[in-house]
Design a protein around this motif. Structure first.
Motif, PDB file in Angstrom:
ATOM      1  N   UNK A  14       0.856  -1.187   0.000  1.00  0.00           N
ATOM      2  CA  UNK A  14       0.000   0.000   0.000  1.00  0.00           C
ATOM      3  C   UNK A  14       0.892   1.236   0.000  1.00  0.00           C
ATOM      4  N   UNK A  15       0.909   1.944  -1.130  1.00  0.00           N
ATOM      5  CA  UNK A  15       1.793   3.119  -1.203  1.00  0.00           C
ATOM      6  C   UNK A  15       1.233   4.302  -0.422  1.00  0.00           C
ATOM      7  N   UNK A  16       0.004   4.182   0.086  1.00  0.00           N
ATOM      8  CA  UNK A  16      -0.580   5.272   0.872  1.00  0.00           C
ATOM      9  C   UNK A  16      -0.506   5.030   2.368  1.00  0.00           C
ATOM     10  N   UNK A  17       0.119   3.946   2.785  1.00  0.00           N
ATOM     11  CA  UNK A  17       0.165   3.627   4.206  1.00  0.00           C
ATOM     12  C   UNK A  17       1.567   3.834   4.761  1.00  0.00           C
ATOM     13  N   UNK A  76      -6.130 -14.195   4.906  1.00  0.00           N
ATOM     14  CA  UNK A  76      -5.368 -13.039   5.395  1.00  0.00           C
ATOM     15  C   UNK A  76      -4.738 -12.316   4.209  1.00  0.00           C
ATOM     16  N   UNK A  77      -4.898 -11.006   4.212  1.00  0.00           N
ATOM     17  CA  UNK A  77      -4.189 -10.169   3.237  1.00  0.00           C
ATOM     18  C   UNK A  77      -3.198  -9.324   4.029  1.00  0.00           C
ATOM     19  N   UNK A  78      -1.935  -9.429   3.694  1.00  0.00           N
ATOM     20  CA  UNK A  78      -0.914  -8.625   4.372  1.00  0.00           C
ATOM     21  C   UNK A  78      -0.551  -7.456   3.466  1.00  0.00           C
ATOM     22  N   UNK A  79      -0.485  -6.273   4.057  1.00  0.00           N
ATOM     23  CA  UNK A  79      -0.172  -5.054   3.295  1.00  0.00           C
ATOM     24  C   UNK A  79       1.068  -4.397   3.891  1.00  0.00           C
ATOM     25  N   UNK A  80       2.118  -4.329   3.101  1.00  0.00           N
ATOM     26  CA  UNK A  80       3.314  -3.620   3.560  1.00  0.00           C
ATOM     27  C   UNK A  80       3.284  -2.186   3.023  1.00  0.00           C
ATOM     28  N   UNK A  81       3.793  -1.231   3.806  1.00  0.00           N
ATOM     29  CA  UNK A  81       3.955   0.110   3.220  1.00  0.00           C
ATOM     30  C   UNK A  81       5.009   0.056   2.126  1.00  0.00           C
ATOM     31  N   UNK A  82       4.965   1.034   1.228  1.00  0.00           N
ATOM     32  CA  UNK A  82       5.869   0.989   0.083  1.00  0.00           C
ATOM     33  C   UNK A  82       7.211   1.677   0.340  1.00  0.00           C
TER      34      UNK A  82
END
Ligand code: ZN
Length: 299
Positions: free
Chosen positions: A191-194, A261-267
């Motif tokens: 997620x480039x917005x996180x 589960x969906x894992x979201x890393x910051x960009x």
């Protein structure tokens, strides 16, 4: 230009003759220079997968590079890369978990993390004890090649699941999801917005007992996104219980419901931290779920 060169010129590393060429260049010459927009090269999936294929060739007892998944798009045949890693026997039936990355072609973090993860399992297969892991590191091959979120057909594949989509990648992945009847499904995203790491939890009730430790594991490397709203969803401690319709998920009729589960890393952080955080979260999910299965095999 004679005598000693000014300090800035020495620092610039430009030779006086070169500088003279530039400063005396006629405007017509400058205007005639090719103004091609810089386009990064298309990514090579074979180059990406070489280390995994080598690993599978050496360690065929644990890992198989399964080349059978193909789809056609615009008259061309593409492969959906698929690796099956079988951990040491844990006693009962092997637990089937599907791990997916790269369905958004401009989110390579998950792709690289899965390559790291499989390489780690090659060195330490006991981390996958009791599991049969079906790993799909590049779910959107054309998007990955083109560095675009969407596939070459222009669609966001992660909004197309289980709604009668004609997208060939989605149909192929749906058939995998149906045939394997996964007990757990993990998807990796960026997620480039996180500013921090977070995740979506849906499916089986126990999913939230898996995602919290997974986020803690990731927190060793990246901060967690503690916002009350993330990506337009209500969130609590970096966990979102809702999700977009059409995301990669278990078949709607699958029972019992697998954990999802969906894992979201910051960009923004450096790659090694993003990969380490994703790999740590994956390890934690596998360790925790193995415990659950051991105590309550009918979950
Ligand atoms: Zn994504």
């Amino acid at each position: 230009m004679d005598g000693s060169a000014p300090a800035w010129l020495v620092l610039s590393g430009l030779r006086p003759e070169t500088l003279h060429l530039i400063t005396s260049m006629a405007q017509s010459v400058i205007d005639a220079l090719p103004t091609k927009v810089f386009a990064p090269a298309r990514r090579s999936i074979p180059d990406l997968l070489t280390p995994l294929d080598k690993q599978a060739a050496v360690d065929s007892a644990n890992m198989v590079a399964d080349r059978g998944a193909r789809f056609r798009r615009d008259g061309q045949t593409y492969e959906l890369p698929r690796y099956v890693f079988t951990g040491p026997k844990g006693g009962d039936d092997l637990i089937r978990v599907g791990i997916f990355a790269g369905i958004h072609g401009d989110e390579p973090e998950g792709v690289y993390a899965l390559i790291q993860f499989l390489s780690l399992l090659g060195r330490r297969p006991e981390l996958a004890a009791g599991y049969c892991l079906f790993v799909y590191p590049v779910c959107n091959p054309t998007g990955f090649e083109d560095r675009t979120r969407h596939a070459r057909g222009g669609k966001d594949l992660n909004r197309e699941f289980w709604n009668g989509s004609a997208e060939p990648e989605v149909r192929l992945l749906q058939s995998e999801l149906e045939a394997r009847a996964f007990q757990g499904i993990i998807s990796l995203h960026t997620d480039d917005g996180s500013h921090g790491f977070y995740g979506f939890a849906h499916g089986a009730m126990l999913t939230k007992s898996l995602i919290e430790p997974a986020l803690q594991a990731a927190e060793q490397f990246l901060p967690r996104n503690g916002n009350e709203t993330i990506d337009g969803f209500r969130a609590r401690n970096g966990i979102i219980r809702d999700t977009y319709p059409g995301v990669l998920s278990a078949p709607p009729k699958a029972r019992p419901r697998p954990f999802q589960i969906i894992l979201e890393t910051p960009q923004a952080p450096p790659n090694y931290l993003k990969e380490a955080a994703l790999v740590a979260a994956l390890r934690m999910i596998l360790a925790r779920y193995r415990e659950f299965i051991a105590y309550a095999p009918n979950l």
